[in-house]
Design a protein around this motif. Structure first.
Motif, PDB file in Angstrom:
ATOM      1  N   ALA A 146     -49.784   6.535 178.603  1.00  0.00           N
ATOM      2  CA  ALA A 146     -49.482   7.281 177.881  1.00  0.00           C
ATOM      3  C   ALA A 146     -49.099   6.890 176.963  1.00  0.00           C
ATOM      4  O   ALA A 146     -49.219   6.649 175.727  1.00  0.00           O
ATOM      5  CB  ALA A 146     -48.878   8.370 177.634  1.00  0.00           C
ATOM      6  N   LEU A 147     -48.550   5.457 177.104  1.00  0.00           N
ATOM      7  CA  LEU A 147     -47.823   4.100 176.216  1.00  0.00           C
ATOM      8  C   LEU A 147     -49.216   3.366 175.839  1.00  0.00           C
ATOM      9  O   LEU A 147     -49.157   3.471 174.923  1.00  0.00           O
ATOM     10  CB  LEU A 147     -46.654   2.956 176.605  1.00  0.00           C
ATOM     11  CG  LEU A 147     -46.546   2.224 176.067  1.00  0.00           C
ATOM     12  CD1 LEU A 147     -45.833   3.067 175.006  1.00  0.00           C
ATOM     13  CD2 LEU A 147     -45.982   1.572 177.164  1.00  0.00           C
ATOM     14  N   VAL A 148     -50.173   3.165 176.569  1.00  0.00           N
ATOM     15  CA  VAL A 148     -51.172   2.353 176.611  1.00  0.00           C
ATOM     16  C   VAL A 148     -52.300   3.316 175.556  1.00  0.00           C
ATOM     17  O   VAL A 148     -52.919   2.248 174.870  1.00  0.00           O
ATOM     18  CB  VAL A 148     -51.756   1.626 177.406  1.00  0.00           C
ATOM     19  CG1 VAL A 148     -53.072   0.855 177.465  1.00  0.00           C
ATOM     20  CG2 VAL A 148     -50.637   0.640 178.473  1.00  0.00           C
TER      21      VAL A 148
ATOM     22  N   GLY B  30     -52.121  -5.085 176.652  1.00  0.00           N
ATOM     23  CA  GLY B  30     -53.294  -4.835 176.730  1.00  0.00           C
ATOM     24  C   GLY B  30     -53.636  -4.959 178.204  1.00  0.00           C
ATOM     25  O   GLY B  30     -54.796  -4.623 179.353  1.00  0.00           O
ATOM     26  N   ARG B  31     -52.993  -5.301 179.291  1.00  0.00           N
ATOM     27  CA  ARG B  31     -52.997  -5.002 180.800  1.00  0.00           C
ATOM     28  C   ARG B  31     -51.327  -3.746 180.899  1.00  0.00           C
ATOM     29  O   ARG B  31     -50.402  -4.357 180.471  1.00  0.00           O
ATOM     30  CB  ARG B  31     -52.009  -6.134 180.982  1.00  0.00           C
ATOM     31  CG  ARG B  31     -52.502  -6.588 182.401  1.00  0.00           C
ATOM     32  CD  ARG B  31     -52.499  -8.198 181.993  1.00  0.00           C
ATOM     33  NE  ARG B  31     -51.181  -9.024 182.192  1.00  0.00           N
ATOM     34  CZ  ARG B  31     -51.083  -9.765 183.132  1.00  0.00           C
ATOM     35  NH1 ARG B  31     -51.297 -10.396 183.989  1.00  0.00           N
ATOM     36  NH2 ARG B  31     -49.799 -10.487 183.479  1.00  0.00           N
ATOM     37  N   VAL B  32     -51.710  -3.720 182.115  1.00  0.00           N
ATOM     38  CA  VAL B  32     -50.797  -2.643 182.593  1.00  0.00           C
ATOM     39  C   VAL B  32     -50.537  -3.517 184.758  1.00  0.00           C
ATOM     40  O   VAL B  32     -51.137  -3.273 184.463  1.00  0.00           O
ATOM     41  CB  VAL B  32     -51.521  -1.272 183.424  1.00  0.00           C
ATOM     42  CG1 VAL B  32     -50.172  -0.778 183.407  1.00  0.00           C
ATOM     43  CG2 VAL B  32     -51.150  -0.707 181.321  1.00  0.00           C
ATOM     44  N   MET B  33     -49.589  -3.544 184.704  1.00  0.00           N
ATOM     45  CA  MET B  33     -49.175  -4.362 185.994  1.00  0.00           C
ATOM     46  C   MET B  33     -47.676  -3.227 186.522  1.00  0.00           C
ATOM     47  O   MET B  33     -46.312  -2.781 185.549  1.00  0.00           O
ATOM     48  CB  MET B  33     -49.079  -5.409 185.593  1.00  0.00           C
ATOM     49  CG  MET B  33     -49.618  -6.591 185.235  1.00  0.00           C
ATOM     50  SD  MET B  33     -51.186  -6.621 186.246  1.00  0.00           S
ATOM     51  CE  MET B  33     -50.628  -8.040 187.589  1.00  0.00           C
ATOM     52  N   PRO B  34     -48.023  -3.259 187.564  1.00  0.00           N
ATOM     53  CA  PRO B  34     -46.853  -2.887 188.210  1.00  0.00           C
ATOM     54  C   PRO B  34     -45.470  -4.348 187.978  1.00  0.00           C
ATOM     55  O   PRO B  34     -45.538  -4.720 187.688  1.00  0.00           O
ATOM     56  CB  PRO B  34     -47.469  -2.649 190.216  1.00  0.00           C
ATOM     57  CG  PRO B  34     -47.987  -3.518 190.590  1.00  0.00           C
ATOM     58  CD  PRO B  34     -48.274  -4.256 189.160  1.00  0.00           C
ATOM     59  N   THR B  35     -44.755  -3.164 188.295  1.00  0.00           N
ATOM     60  CA  THR B  35     -43.223  -4.053 188.344  1.00  0.00           C
ATOM     61  C   THR B  35     -42.426  -5.119 189.431  1.00  0.00           C
ATOM     62  O   THR B  35     -43.776  -5.239 189.956  1.00  0.00           O
ATOM     63  CB  THR B  35     -41.581  -3.198 188.034  1.00  0.00           C
ATOM     64  OG1 THR B  35     -40.645  -4.232 186.947  1.00  0.00           O
ATOM     65  CG2 THR B  35     -41.519  -2.732 188.803  1.00  0.00           C
ATOM     66  N   VAL B  36     -42.008  -6.437 188.488  1.00  0.00           N
ATOM     67  CA  VAL B  36     -42.362  -8.023 189.357  1.00  0.00           C
ATOM     68  C   VAL B  36     -40.760  -7.866 188.826  1.00  0.00           C
ATOM     69  O   VAL B  36     -40.108  -7.667 187.873  1.00  0.00           O
ATOM     70  CB  VAL B  36     -43.105  -8.370 189.291  1.00  0.00           C
ATOM     71  CG1 VAL B  36     -44.395  -8.005 189.489  1.00  0.00           C
ATOM     72  CG2 VAL B  36     -42.937  -8.908 187.952  1.00  0.00           C
ATOM     73  N   GLU B  37     -39.675  -8.596 189.654  1.00  0.00           N
ATOM     74  CA  GLU B  37     -38.578  -9.141 189.453  1.00  0.00           C
ATOM     75  C   GLU B  37     -38.876  -9.947 188.690  1.00  0.00           C
ATOM     76  O   GLU B  37     -39.816 -10.646 188.404  1.00  0.00           O
ATOM     77  CB  GLU B  37     -38.084 -10.236 190.357  1.00  0.00           C
ATOM     78  CG  GLU B  37     -37.808  -9.467 192.329  1.00  0.00           C
ATOM     79  CD  GLU B  37     -36.376  -7.942 191.755  1.00  0.00           C
ATOM     80  OE1 GLU B  37     -35.415  -9.296 190.618  1.00  0.00           O
ATOM     81  OE2 GLU B  37     -36.395  -7.592 192.027  1.00  0.00           O
ATOM     82  N   PRO B  38     -38.389 -10.246 187.203  1.00  0.00           N
ATOM     83  CA  PRO B  38     -36.645  -9.478 187.384  1.00  0.00           C
ATOM     84  C   PRO B  38     -36.966  -8.585 186.202  1.00  0.00           C
ATOM     85  O   PRO B  38     -35.416  -8.506 185.517  1.00  0.00           O
ATOM     86  CB  PRO B  38     -36.215 -11.426 186.730  1.00  0.00           C
ATOM     87  CG  PRO B  38     -37.707 -11.590 185.126  1.00  0.00           C
ATOM     88  CD  PRO B  38     -38.452 -11.785 186.475  1.00  0.00           C
ATOM     89  N   PHE B  39     -37.908  -8.152 186.846  1.00  0.00           N
ATOM     90  CA  PHE B  39     -37.911  -7.319 184.905  1.00  0.00           C
ATOM     91  C   PHE B  39     -37.241  -5.810 185.556  1.00  0.00           C
ATOM     92  O   PHE B  39     -37.227  -5.282 186.752  1.00  0.00           O
ATOM     93  CB  PHE B  39     -39.269  -6.488 184.825  1.00  0.00           C
ATOM     94  CG  PHE B  39     -39.967  -7.902 183.974  1.00  0.00           C
ATOM     95  CD1 PHE B  39     -39.777  -8.140 182.957  1.00  0.00           C
ATOM     96  CD2 PHE B  39     -41.399  -8.183 184.651  1.00  0.00           C
ATOM     97  CE1 PHE B  39     -40.247  -9.268 182.432  1.00  0.00           C
ATOM     98  CE2 PHE B  39     -41.936  -9.255 183.710  1.00  0.00           C
ATOM     99  CZ  PHE B  39     -41.804  -9.804 183.143  1.00  0.00           C
TER     100      PHE B  39
END
Length: 184
Positions: free
Chosen positions: A146-148, A155-164
């Motif tokens: 919905a946000l995109v 422009g890009r959607v990624m699974p969360t990673v450290e340090p986020f």
């Protein structure tokens, strides 16, 4: 000589057969060098109307009517209200500024809030994210979509990673975000 003829015989038969097939195809499909037939008919147009000719030079071309000068003009339209997100899919956001543009995270946060999103945190970020990206914790994929959809400059959607933070969507603003927002 007869030994030589027996060896050449299959080749001669193949050559004569090939020539016969080519001649049969030419005869069947014909050639369109006949000047008495218009090219359109030769290409498959079977209409019996004579080909169109240019009008005599003495005729004037038909006049076209110019639009009246007192035609009503369109009223300027009011700017559309910003599209807001469906409250059922909204998740909190974190906005991180990876660009050299000071305060960009605050400007972007205002845009997201005007669109109905809660901005829970914002900060500068030092990293190498190649383009503006939203990092999505597990279970928040619908919110990210919905946000995109609402903000295509992400422009890009990624699974969360450290340090986020894994309790919110995290948007990292890259240099391409500046280009997108400046063009609006």
């Amino acid at each position: 000589m007869s030994d030589r003829l027996q060896r050449l015989w299959p080749s001669l038969v193949a050559l004569v057969g090939t020539v016969a097939v080519v001649l049969a195809l030419l005869w069947y499909f014909g050639d369109d060098t006949d000047d008495s037939t218009p090219d359109d008919v030769a290409a498959g147009d079977t209409s019996t109307e004579p080909p169109a000719t240019d009008p005599p030079a003495t005729e004037a071309p038909p006049e076209t009517e110019a639009p009246p000068t007192d035609a009503p003009t369109e009223e300027p339209t009011e700017p559309a209200e910003p599209v807001t997100a469906d409250p059922d899919v909204v998740e909190p956001l974190g906005v991180l500024n990876q660009t050299d543009e000071a305060g960009l995270e605050e400007q972007a946060s205002e845009r997201f809030q005007d669109g109905g999103w809660e901005v829970a945190a914002m900060s500068e970020f030092t990293g190498t994210v190649p383009e503006t990206t939203v990092y999505v914790p597990e279970g928040m994929e619908e919110a990210a979509d919905a946000l995109v959809l609402q903000f295509p400059e992400i422009g890009r959607v990624m699974p969360t990673v450290e340090p986020f933070n894994d309790t919110r969507l995290v948007i990292v603003l890259a240099d391409d975000y500046l280009d997108e927002v400046d063009s609006e």
